[in-house]
Scaffold this motif. Structure first.
Motif, PDB file in Angstrom:
ATOM      1  N   ARG A  69       0.806  -1.182   0.066  1.00  0.00           N
ATOM      2  CA  ARG A  69       0.068  -0.012  -0.154  1.00  0.00           C
ATOM      3  C   ARG A  69       0.919   1.296  -0.026  1.00  0.00           C
ATOM      4  O   ARG A  69       0.488   2.501  -0.643  1.00  0.00           O
ATOM      5  CB  ARG A  69      -1.082  -0.153   1.252  1.00  0.00           C
ATOM      6  N   SER A 303     -10.000   4.217   1.661  1.00  0.00           N
ATOM      7  CA  SER A 303     -11.118   3.482   0.750  1.00  0.00           C
ATOM      8  C   SER A 303     -10.927   3.924  -0.654  1.00  0.00           C
ATOM      9  O   SER A 303     -11.062   2.916  -1.603  1.00  0.00           O
ATOM     10  CB  SER A 303     -12.508   3.815   1.340  1.00  0.00           C
ATOM     11  N   GLU A 306      -8.128   1.678  -2.061  1.00  0.00           N
ATOM     12  CA  GLU A 306      -8.739   0.285  -2.501  1.00  0.00           C
ATOM     13  C   GLU A 306      -9.756   0.178  -3.698  1.00  0.00           C
ATOM     14  O   GLU A 306      -9.685  -0.856  -4.549  1.00  0.00           O
ATOM     15  CB  GLU A 306      -9.515  -0.339  -1.249  1.00  0.00           C
TER      16      GLU A 306
END
Ligand code: TRP
Length: 334
Positions: A69, A303, A306
Motif C-alpha cells: 500500500r 477506501s 482500495e
C-alpha cells in the motif's frame, strides 16, 4: 481493417517491488518515466506493485500488505493517475503467474543461473537461494508480455531482466507462432541515483543510503550531513565516493550548470560543503514537497486507494486473460 485508421496505442508496463516507501532512486529512475508515458496519449499505461517478486528475498509477511500500500500511495502522490493509467497489484492478477509457468518451459536453467542479478542475490542471501529467485526474471517477462508492452520505464539495473524478456518473446514467437514485441527500456535522466554513503546506488537495504519521498526537509538535511566529503578542493574532481554523489545530486536537482560551478570551485578556491548541502537539501525538498501534500490528502481516504486497486486489477486482468488464452491455445492446451 477499419481500426487501422486509428493508430493503436502502444502499451507500457512497469512495476516496483513492494519493499515500502519509495526513495529518490525509484522516483527518478522509474516513476518519472512512468509519468512521462502516462501523460503521452500515444501510450496505454499499466503500473503495478510487484508484491510477488518481493517474496523471493527475506521479507516480513506481517508487513507486506502495508508495504504494498505504501508504494501505491507513493505512486498516486507522485502523480500516477487512475484516470490515465491502470494501477494494480501484481498478485491480484493471477494470470501473470500462469503465464510465467508457461514461459519457464522456454528458457534453460543455465541461462537463468548466469544472470548477474541472480548471482548478486545469491551472494547477498546465501541462506536463501530459492527457486523463486531463479524464476524472478521469468515472472517479470510475464508481467511485461501479458500486456504485450514494447516499452518499460524502469531503472538501468533491470536491463538483464529485459534481455531475458526479449529472449522469451523471441522463443515463444518462433516456437508457437505468437507475436510478442521485444520490449526495450524507457530511459530517464536520473536512471542512476548514487547512494548517500558514496558507495553504489541508492538502495533501501543499505542503512543511510536513501532519501525517501516522505522525508522532511530536516530529515534530508540530517542525511546529507552524513555524506562523507573531503577538504573541498583538489587537482581532480572525484568520480567516486560521497563528493561524487553530492555533485550528481546537484546535477539532478539543481541542473548541470550548478554542478559545473561546484566543479570549478573544487579545482579553485574550494567548495564549502555545508553550503552545498544546505542548497541541495532545499532543492530536493522543493521537488518532493508537492508529493507529500498529495499524500496527506490521500491518507485521509484509504477506501479510495482500495477502489483504485480493485478497478485496476479488473482492467489489467481483462488484458492479461486475453494474452494467456492466446498463449495456451498456441501451446496446445486449449
Ligand atoms: N524487478 C523490478 C525491480 O526490482 C520490479 C519489476 C517487477 C518490474 N516486474 C516488473 C519492472 C516489470 C518493470 C517491469 O525494480
Amino acid at each position: 481493417m477499419v481500426e487501422s485508421v486509428y493508430m493503436a496505442k502502444k502499451r507500457v508496463l512497469s512495476g516496483i517491488r513492494a519493499t515500502g516507501r519509495l526513495h529518490l532512486g525509484n522516483y527518478l529512475g522509474a516513476v518519472k518515466g512512468m509519468l512521462v508515458l502516462q501523460d503521452n496519449p500515444d501510450y496505454e499505461t499499466f503500473y503495478m506493485v510487484a508484491d510477488l517478486h518481493t517474496l523471493t528475498t527475506p521479507y516480513s509477511p506481517r508487513e507486506l500488505k502495508n508495504n504494498t500500500r505504501e508504494v501505491v500511495m507513493d505512486y498516486l502522490s507522485a502523480g500516477l493517475d487512475p484516470e490515465k493509467s491502470t494501477i494494480f497489484i501484481q498478485s491480484y492478477v493471477p494470470e501473470h503467474v500462469e503465464l510465467a509457468y508457461l514461459f519457464s518451459t522456454a528458457v534453460s536453467i543455465a541461462r537463468m543461473q548466469h544472470l548477474p542479478t541472480y548471482k548478486e542475490k545469491v551472494k547477498q542471501y546465501p541462506q536463501n537461494v530459492n527457486v523463486g529467485l531463479l524464476n524472478y526474471p521469468i515472472l517479470m517477462a510475464a508481467d511485461i508480455l501479458a500486456y504485450k508492452a514494447p516499452l518499460v520505464p524502469t531503472g538501468i539495473d533491470q536491463e538483464p531482466h529485459l534481455e531475458i524478456t526479449r529472449e522469451i518473446a523471441r522463443k515463444m514467437n518462433e516456437k508457437y507462432g505468437l507475436s510478442f514485441p521485444e520490449p526495450t527500456r524507457f530511459v530517464t535522466e536520473g536512471e542512476y541515483v548514487p547512494s548517500l554513503t558514496g558507495e553504489g546506488k541508492m538502495a533501501k537495504t543499505v542503512e543511510g543510503s536513501s532519501i525517501y519521498l516522505t522525508d522532511s526537509l530536516e530529515a534530508i538535511k540530517e542525511k546529507l550531513a552524513k555524506t562523507p566529503t573531503d577538504s573541498g578542493r583538489g587537482e581532480k574532481v572525484p568520480e567516486k565516493g560521497g563528493v561524487a554523489t553530492l555533485l550528481e545530486l546537484v546535477e539532478l536537482f539543481e541542473g548541470g550548470a550548478e554542478r559545473e560551478k561546484y566543479e570549478k570551485m573544487y579545482l579553485g578556491e574550494g567548495i564549502r560543503y555545508s553550503e552545498l548541502k544546505e542548497k541541495l537539501a532545499q532543492a530536493i525538498y522543493k521537488e518532493i514537497e508537492p508529493i507529500q501534500k498529495r499524500r496527506a490528502v490521500l491518507e485521509k481516504d484509504p477506501s479510495y486507494v482500495e477502489r483504485v486497486l480493485e478497478d485496476g486489477a479488473k482492467r489489467a486482468r481483462a488484458v492479461a486473460r486475453g494474452t494467456l488464452d492466446e498463449v495456451k491455445k498456441s501451446m496446445g492446451l486449449i
